[in-house]
Design a protein around this motif. Structure first.
Motif, short mmCIF file in Angstrom:
data_model
loop_
_atom_site.label_atom_id
_atom_site.label_comp_id
_atom_site.label_asym_id
_atom_site.label_seq_id
_atom_site.Cartn_x
_atom_site.Cartn_y
_atom_site.Cartn_z
N ASP A 272 0.86 -1.18 0.00
CA ASP A 272 0.00 0.00 0.00
C ASP A 272 0.90 1.24 0.00
N GLU A 273 0.46 2.29 -0.68
CA GLU A 273 1.21 3.54 -0.67
C GLU A 273 0.25 4.72 -0.57
N ASP A 274 0.73 5.79 0.05
CA ASP A 274 -0.08 6.99 0.23
C ASP A 274 -0.04 7.85 -1.02
N PHE A 275 -1.09 8.67 -1.18
CA PHE A 275 -1.07 9.74 -2.16
C PHE A 275 -0.50 10.99 -1.50
N VAL A 276 0.28 11.74 -2.26
CA VAL A 276 0.87 12.99 -1.79
C VAL A 276 0.33 14.11 -2.66
N LEU A 277 -0.10 15.19 -2.03
CA LEU A 277 -0.57 16.35 -2.77
C LEU A 277 0.64 17.19 -3.17
N VAL A 278 0.73 17.53 -4.45
CA VAL A 278 1.86 18.31 -4.96
C VAL A 278 1.35 19.68 -5.38
N THR A 279 2.01 20.73 -4.88
CA THR A 279 1.60 22.11 -5.13
C THR A 279 2.81 22.94 -5.56
N PRO A 280 2.58 24.15 -6.08
CA PRO A 280 3.71 25.08 -6.26
C PRO A 280 4.31 25.42 -4.90
N PRO A 281 5.58 25.80 -4.83
CA PRO A 281 6.24 26.05 -3.53
C PRO A 281 5.66 27.21 -2.75
N ASP A 282 4.99 28.15 -3.42
CA ASP A 282 4.42 29.30 -2.71
C ASP A 282 2.95 29.08 -2.33
N HIS A 283 2.46 27.88 -2.49
CA HIS A 283 1.07 27.57 -2.14
C HIS A 283 0.91 27.58 -0.63
N GLU A 284 -0.27 27.96 -0.14
CA GLU A 284 -0.49 28.07 1.30
C GLU A 284 -0.37 26.73 2.03
N LEU A 285 -0.54 25.61 1.31
CA LEU A 285 -0.43 24.29 1.94
C LEU A 285 0.96 23.68 1.81
N ALA A 286 1.84 24.31 1.06
CA ALA A 286 3.15 23.73 0.75
C ALA A 286 3.90 23.33 2.02
N GLY A 287 4.38 22.08 2.05
CA GLY A 287 5.18 21.60 3.15
C GLY A 287 4.43 21.06 4.34
N ARG A 288 3.12 21.21 4.37
CA ARG A 288 2.36 20.73 5.53
C ARG A 288 2.28 19.21 5.54
N VAL A 289 2.10 18.64 6.74
CA VAL A 289 2.08 17.18 6.89
C VAL A 289 0.80 16.69 7.56
N ASP A 290 -0.15 17.58 7.74
CA ASP A 290 -1.36 17.19 8.48
C ASP A 290 -2.64 17.69 7.80
N VAL A 291 -2.62 17.73 6.49
CA VAL A 291 -3.74 18.32 5.75
C VAL A 291 -4.91 17.34 5.69
N PRO A 292 -6.12 17.77 6.08
CA PRO A 292 -7.28 16.88 5.96
C PRO A 292 -7.69 16.70 4.51
N ARG A 293 -8.39 15.63 4.25
CA ARG A 293 -8.81 15.36 2.88
C ARG A 293 -9.72 16.44 2.32
N ASP A 294 -10.54 17.03 3.19
CA ASP A 294 -11.49 18.01 2.67
C ASP A 294 -10.82 19.31 2.23
N ALA A 295 -9.49 19.42 2.39
CA ALA A 295 -8.78 20.57 1.83
C ALA A 295 -8.89 20.60 0.32
N LEU A 296 -9.19 19.44 -0.28
CA LEU A 296 -9.35 19.35 -1.73
C LEU A 296 -10.54 20.16 -2.22
N LEU A 297 -11.45 20.49 -1.33
CA LEU A 297 -12.64 21.25 -1.71
C LEU A 297 -12.28 22.59 -2.34
N ASP A 298 -11.19 23.18 -1.89
CA ASP A 298 -10.82 24.52 -2.34
C ASP A 298 -9.70 24.53 -3.38
N LEU A 299 -9.39 23.36 -3.94
CA LEU A 299 -8.24 23.26 -4.83
C LEU A 299 -8.66 22.88 -6.24
N ASP A 300 -7.85 23.30 -7.21
CA ASP A 300 -8.03 22.92 -8.60
C ASP A 300 -7.11 21.73 -8.86
#
Length: 321
Positions: A178-206
């Motif tokens: 089994d392997e995890d999915f990792v969210l990849v963003t531009p480096p200046d994104h507000e979520l960049a580098g975080r390790v505790d993002v809930p799944r529902d953060a996808l609601l506000d993302l393209d």
């Protein structure tokens, strides 16, 4: 009584040959005589003749030939299903004889999905080279639907893909990890580098997606639907993960990568940042798929055990047999 015997003999004499079935299955898969002939290594006239001979033997039209395309009749579609089963059974027969003589020898046609191949094949090829030097490995990188068709038809022996394999024909699935999915963003994104993002953060993302036919696209869509988010609503699509991360680096959105792909793809540019989901993180299961009852089942189990050992070095959770 004599007439019945004669009729039976005539019918037996018109039984399709393996060559005819193989030619017809190739046409049914490629819908093009030239491409089908190239796929099975024969000439176009030879393939056309074999299909015509099959139609004559069965006394039925299986193919409609036009100047632009090939159309398989409704009866032809049903015949193709049976033909694939016959060819797969013949493949198992020859495989059983080969396996009885010496395991891990002879040809093995391994199908691999594109979102796995670049990241796992180095370990797979190293394992085969070091542990199974007499195994003639042939690698076929294709999308999941094509791989499953190839397995059912006997063109492929074993698949390395996301499980469950699915498909119309049954498969014997052997989980590896089994392997995890990792969210990849531009480096200046507000979520960049975080390790505790809930799944529902996808609601506000393209969320950018791969083209249709990739199982990773379907998995990403399922995750977005799970939290009520929309994904891939625009016209931007990518044929592979390398292009997808370049789109993210260019500021067109974010995407989901399997953990095994992160180091390779993120290492191509400094314009990406990784975001880890809070536990339990979404992900996928990767494993092998074979035809049920394959003569080489014991080999595949041993191969899976060896794969688990070499893949344990990757950012995955090994699934025991």
């Amino acid at each position: 009584m004599a007439s019945t015997t004669a009729a039976g003999s005539a019918r037996a004499a018109r039984t399709p040959t393996v060559a005819q079935l193989r030619a017809f299955v190739a046409v049914a898969e490629h819908r093009h005589f030239r491409d089908a002939a190239a796929a099975i290594g024969t000439s176009q006239p030879g393939l056309s003749g074999a299909v015509a001979a099959l139609e004559e033997a069965l006394g039925a039209q299986l193919v409609e030939r036009t100047t632009r395309k090939v159309i398989i009749t409704s009866l032809g579609e049903r015949v193709a299903v049976h033909a694939r089963r016959v060819l797969a059974s013949l493949q198992d027969l020859t495989g059983e004889v080969e396996a009885a003589r010496r395991p891990f020898t002879g040809p093995l046609h391994l199908g691999v999905i594109p979102t796995v191949a670049p990241y796992l094949l180095p370990a797979v090829l190293r394992l085969v080279r070091d542990s199974y030097p007499d195994l003639e490995l042939h690698v076929h990188e294709e999308r999941t639907p094509s791989l499953l068709e190839g397995l059912a038809a006997g063109r492929l022996d074993l698949l390395l893909l996301a499980l469950p394999a699915g498909g119309a024909a049954p498969t014997r699935d052997i989980p590896l990890f089994d392997e995890d999915f990792v969210l990849v963003t531009p480096p200046d994104h507000e979520l960049a580098g975080r390790v505790d993002v809930p799944r529902d953060a996808l609601l506000d993302l393209d969320v950018l997606l791969l083209e249709e036919g990739h199982c990773l696209r379907d998995q990403a869509l399922d995750l977005c639907r799970e939290v009520g988010a929309e994904a891939g609503g625009g016209t931007t699509r990518a044929a592979g993960l390398s292009t997808l991360v370049q789109l993210v680096a260019g500021g067109l959105g974010v995407t989901l990568l399997p953990a095994t792909a992160l180091d390779v793809e993120a290492g191509r540019t400094d314009r990406l940042a990784a975001v880890r989901f809070a536990a339990p993180a979404p992900g996928r299961r990767i494993g092998l798929a074979a035809r049920p009852g394959s003569a080489r089942s014991a080999e595949y189990d041993r191969f899976a055990d060896s794969l688990r050992e070499v893949l344990a070095e990757l950012p995955v959770r090994i699934v025991s047999s």
